[in-house]
Design a protein around this motif. Structure first.
Motif, PDB file in Angstrom:
ATOM      1  N   THR A  56       0.845  -1.185   0.000  1.00  0.00           N
ATOM      2  CA  THR A  56       0.000   0.000   0.000  1.00  0.00           C
ATOM      3  C   THR A  56       0.884   1.240   0.000  1.00  0.00           C
ATOM      4  OG1 THR A  56      -0.094   0.092   2.421  1.00  0.00           O
ATOM      5  CG2 THR A  56      -1.756  -1.236   1.313  1.00  0.00           C
ATOM      6  N   ARG A  57       0.254   2.401   0.017  1.00  0.00           N
ATOM      7  CA  ARG A  57       0.977   3.662   0.014  1.00  0.00           C
ATOM      8  C   ARG A  57       1.705   3.857   1.330  1.00  0.00           C
ATOM      9  NH1 ARG A  57      -1.082   9.096   0.971  1.00  0.00           N
ATOM     10  NH2 ARG A  57      -3.004   8.028   1.587  1.00  0.00           N
ATOM     11  N   ASN A  58       2.980   4.236   1.255  1.00  0.00           N
ATOM     12  CA  ASN A  58       3.797   4.484   2.433  1.00  0.00           C
ATOM     13  C   ASN A  58       4.220   5.952   2.487  1.00  0.00           C
ATOM     14  OD1 ASN A  58       4.197   1.709   3.596  1.00  0.00           O
ATOM     15  ND2 ASN A  58       5.069   1.326   1.567  1.00  0.00           N
ATOM     16  N   PRO A  59       4.640   6.428   3.667  1.00  0.00           N
ATOM     17  CA  PRO A  59       5.144   7.800   3.747  1.00  0.00           C
ATOM     18  C   PRO A  59       6.342   8.002   2.827  1.00  0.00           C
ATOM     19  CG  PRO A  59       4.722   6.918   5.931  1.00  0.00           C
ATOM     20  CD  PRO A  59       4.581   5.778   4.980  1.00  0.00           C
ATOM     21  N   SER A  60       6.511   9.216   2.342  1.00  0.00           N
ATOM     22  CA  SER A  60       7.581   9.502   1.384  1.00  0.00           C
ATOM     23  C   SER A  60       8.954   9.524   2.039  1.00  0.00           C
ATOM     24  CB  SER A  60       7.318  10.851   0.694  1.00  0.00           C
ATOM     25  OG  SER A  60       6.080  10.835   0.015  1.00  0.00           O
ATOM     26  N   PHE A  61       9.023  10.005   3.286  1.00  0.00           N
ATOM     27  CA  PHE A  61      10.311  10.194   3.947  1.00  0.00           C
ATOM     28  C   PHE A  61      10.513   9.175   5.059  1.00  0.00           C
ATOM     29  CE2 PHE A  61       8.949  14.347   2.353  1.00  0.00           C
ATOM     30  CZ  PHE A  61      10.022  14.649   1.519  1.00  0.00           C
ATOM     31  N   PRO A  76      10.324  12.416  17.340  1.00  0.00           N
ATOM     32  CA  PRO A  76      10.861  11.935  16.067  1.00  0.00           C
ATOM     33  C   PRO A  76      10.916  10.407  16.036  1.00  0.00           C
ATOM     34  CG  PRO A  76      12.652  12.616  17.475  1.00  0.00           C
ATOM     35  CD  PRO A  76      11.379  12.926  18.228  1.00  0.00           C
ATOM     36  N   GLY A  77      10.944   9.843  14.871  1.00  0.00           N
ATOM     37  CA  GLY A  77      11.035   8.391  14.731  1.00  0.00           C
ATOM     38  C   GLY A  77      11.333   7.996  13.300  1.00  0.00           C
ATOM     39  N   ILE A  78      11.278   6.689  13.056  1.00  0.00           N
ATOM     40  CA  ILE A  78      11.509   6.126  11.728  1.00  0.00           C
ATOM     41  C   ILE A  78      10.173   5.621  11.184  1.00  0.00           C
ATOM     42  CG2 ILE A  78      12.784   4.414  10.394  1.00  0.00           C
ATOM     43  CD1 ILE A  78      14.542   6.521  11.678  1.00  0.00           C
ATOM     44  N   ALA A  79       9.847   6.019   9.975  1.00  0.00           N
ATOM     45  CA  ALA A  79       8.590   5.620   9.352  1.00  0.00           C
ATOM     46  C   ALA A  79       8.685   4.174   8.861  1.00  0.00           C
ATOM     47  CB  ALA A  79       8.247   6.551   8.197  1.00  0.00           C
ATOM     48  N   ILE A  80       8.003   3.276   9.549  1.00  0.00           N
ATOM     49  CA  ILE A  80       8.051   1.841   9.260  1.00  0.00           C
ATOM     50  C   ILE A  80       6.721   1.391   8.659  1.00  0.00           C
ATOM     51  CG2 ILE A  80       8.377  -0.454  10.248  1.00  0.00           C
ATOM     52  CD1 ILE A  80      10.880   1.190  10.376  1.00  0.00           C
ATOM     53  N   ILE A 263       0.235   7.217  10.503  1.00  0.00           N
ATOM     54  CA  ILE A 263       1.573   6.869  10.977  1.00  0.00           C
ATOM     55  C   ILE A 263       1.754   7.162  12.464  1.00  0.00           C
ATOM     56  CG2 ILE A 263       2.641   9.099  10.400  1.00  0.00           C
ATOM     57  CD1 ILE A 263       5.085   7.448   9.427  1.00  0.00           C
ATOM     58  N   CYS A 264       1.046   8.154  13.002  1.00  0.00           N
ATOM     59  CA  CYS A 264       1.183   8.488  14.420  1.00  0.00           C
ATOM     60  C   CYS A 264       0.117   7.826  15.287  1.00  0.00           C
ATOM     61  CB  CYS A 264       1.132  10.007  14.605  1.00  0.00           C
ATOM     62  SG  CYS A 264       2.574  10.869  13.913  1.00  0.00           S
ATOM     63  N   GLN A 265      -1.060   7.625  14.754  1.00  0.00           N
ATOM     64  CA  GLN A 265      -2.121   6.940  15.481  1.00  0.00           C
ATOM     65  C   GLN A 265      -3.174   6.438  14.500  1.00  0.00           C
ATOM     66  OE1 GLN A 265      -3.898   9.715  18.190  1.00  0.00           O
ATOM     67  NE2 GLN A 265      -4.824  10.958  16.606  1.00  0.00           N
ATOM     68  N   LYS A 266      -3.925   5.429  14.932  1.00  0.00           N
ATOM     69  CA  LYS A 266      -4.975   4.871  14.091  1.00  0.00           C
ATOM     70  C   LYS A 266      -6.039   5.934  13.801  1.00  0.00           C
ATOM     71  CE  LYS A 266      -5.776   1.546  17.009  1.00  0.00           C
ATOM     72  NZ  LYS A 266      -6.370   0.332  17.636  1.00  0.00           N
ATOM     73  N   ARG A 325       0.322  -2.018   8.529  1.00  0.00           N
ATOM     74  CA  ARG A 325       0.581  -1.112   9.641  1.00  0.00           C
ATOM     75  C   ARG A 325       1.695  -0.153   9.255  1.00  0.00           C
ATOM     76  NH1 ARG A 325       0.113   2.031  13.437  1.00  0.00           N
ATOM     77  NH2 ARG A 325       0.416   1.537  15.633  1.00  0.00           N
ATOM     78  N   ASN A 326       1.376   1.122   9.269  1.00  0.00           N
ATOM     79  CA  ASN A 326       2.382   2.175   9.154  1.00  0.00           C
ATOM     80  C   ASN A 326       2.510   2.872  10.509  1.00  0.00           C
ATOM     81  OD1 ASN A 326       1.206   2.437   5.986  1.00  0.00           O
ATOM     82  ND2 ASN A 326       3.423   2.578   6.248  1.00  0.00           N
ATOM     83  N   CYS A 327       3.724   3.086  10.974  1.00  0.00           N
ATOM     84  CA  CYS A 327       3.886   3.733  12.266  1.00  0.00           C
ATOM     85  C   CYS A 327       5.215   4.457  12.334  1.00  0.00           C
ATOM     86  CB  CYS A 327       3.777   2.731  13.414  1.00  0.00           C
ATOM     87  SG  CYS A 327       5.156   1.597  13.497  1.00  0.00           S
ATOM     88  N   CYS A 328       5.302   5.315  13.327  1.00  0.00           N
ATOM     89  CA  CYS A 328       6.512   6.106  13.563  1.00  0.00           C
ATOM     90  C   CYS A 328       7.248   5.485  14.752  1.00  0.00           C
ATOM     91  CB  CYS A 328       6.138   7.560  13.848  1.00  0.00           C
ATOM     92  SG  CYS A 328       7.541   8.690  13.927  1.00  0.00           S
ATOM     93  N   ALA A 329       8.214   4.610  14.456  1.00  0.00           N
ATOM     94  CA  ALA A 329       8.919   3.856  15.507  1.00  0.00           C
ATOM     95  C   ALA A 329      10.112   4.636  16.004  1.00  0.00           C
ATOM     96  CB  ALA A 329       9.358   2.506  14.956  1.00  0.00           C
ATOM     97  N   LEU A 330      10.392   4.468  17.295  1.00  0.00           N
ATOM     98  CA  LEU A 330      11.559   5.126  17.880  1.00  0.00           C
ATOM     99  C   LEU A 330      12.837   4.499  17.353  1.00  0.00           C
ATOM    100  CD1 LEU A 330      10.389   5.483  21.589  1.00  0.00           C
ATOM    101  CD2 LEU A 330      10.569   7.289  19.878  1.00  0.00           C
TER     102      LEU A 330
END
Length: 330
Positions: A56-61, A76-80, A263-266, A325-330
């Motif tokens: 599916t579509r993922n964040p660009s950065f 801040p985090g890593i877009a996973i 990415i930050c919350q459902k 699942r897209n999320c902003c992981a530490l």
């Protein structure tokens, strides 16, 4: 009379004078899972672990920022991005048949769920299915990626039982939560679903915007188990599972977990994000390899069942639902 558990395997239950059976197996959390369906794994828009399954579509950065309530008010985090085995679904023509927990047949002690629905001309629906929805956070349960903040932290549970929901058994009552069904009940709207069927079967991607379609499986409306099109055992069961998925989104029980916006919350998603789901067959025969594993909603069942011999016993099917699942992981 209280709940009476009749045991496991094949059972006889008197319903209107006719015996019914419940068939199923416990899902083995190791051997019955298509672990290749976990991928692709991405960081930002880059596939770190590629896969033959479309994404599916993922964040660009690759770097993400999420708001928090305490200074510095941003994290801040890593877009996973990855695919998570998150839910189990029972689909059966027999009420109170729990396919994925060993074919457990329950007699509730009262006459609920035992219902025959007919058309106005007196003919019965071609398919009438009951569905159970389980919370199944397998990655957390097996302590895989246990320290990964993006994995759902929950326990195994039965979250929804269609036999207790009057909207699931009645076309008119279901209109309370899907009134827009009347807009799409026309030949033009349904003809558009043919394009969705071809696209998802050949490319693995649904046609964007055709949310009223379940591809080759039939119409996603109404949100109940009364199917007007029930051509094969797996096709009918898949459509019932897809309708339940949409229904739970409409009732705000299921949420959007994919895409840059989640990415930050459902996110609340009353129109189901069908692209974030895959449906792996786990009962009666686990589909863990070969063509058609973990197909998207509406994929032709000839692909899903390719090279597989489905036992001609009962009408009981189980799916493992994979959720992007897209999320902003530490």
């Amino acid at each position: 009379m209280g709940l009476s558990l009749l045991g496991q395997g094949a059972f006889a239950q008197e319903t209107g004078g006719l015996p019914s059976t419940c068939n199923g197996n416990f899902v083995n959390p190791i051997s019955d899972i298509c672990w290749d369906c976990l991928f692709p794994l991405s960081v930002g828009s880059i596939p770190v672990v590629p896969s033959r399954h479309p994404d599916t579509r993922n964040p660009s950065f690759p770097i993400c920022l999420c708001p928090i309530s305490a200074p510095p008010f941003v994290r801040p985090g890593i877009a996973i991005g990855f695919w998570e085995p998150a839910r189990l679904v029972d689909v059966s023509k027999d009420p109170w048949c729990f396919v994925n927990i060993g074919g457990l047949n329950i007699s509730p002690g009262f006459d609920i769920g035992h219902k025959t629905t007919t058309y106005e001309d007196g003919s019965a629906h071609e398919g009438q299915y009951f569905v159970h929805w389980y919370i199944y956070p397998l990655l957390y349960w097996l302590e895989l990626l246990a320290d990964f903040a993006c994995v759902e932290n929950a326990s195994f549970d039965i979250a929804y039982v269609s036999e207790l929901d009057p909207l699931w058994q009645d076309d008119e009552l279901s209109m309370l939560i899907n009134p827009e069904a009347a807009v799409f009940a026309n030949p033009i709207a349904q003809a558009a679903c043919a394009a969705d069927c071809v696209a998802v079967t050949t490319t693995g991607q649904n046609v964007p915007g055709l949310f009223w379609c379940a591809g080759c499986h039939g119409s996603i409306y109404p949100f109940n188990g009364n199917l007007g099109t029930d051509t094969t055992r797996i096709q009918g069961a898949a459509l019932a599972a897809e309708r339940m998925t949409y229904k739970l989104h409409r009732q705000l029980i299921a949420w959007r977990t994919s895409g840059p916006e989640a990415i930050c919350q459902k996110q609340i998603a009353p129109i189901w994000p069908r692209e974030q789901y895959r449906y792996q067959l786990v009962n009666p025969i686990p589909h863990v390899s070969g063509p058609g594993t973990c197909p998207r909603a509406g994929t032709a069942t000839i692909v899903y069942e390719s090279g597989r011999t489905i036992p001609a016993v009962g009408e009981d099917v189980g799916f493992l639902v994979w959720r992007k699942r897209n999320c902003c992981a530490l």
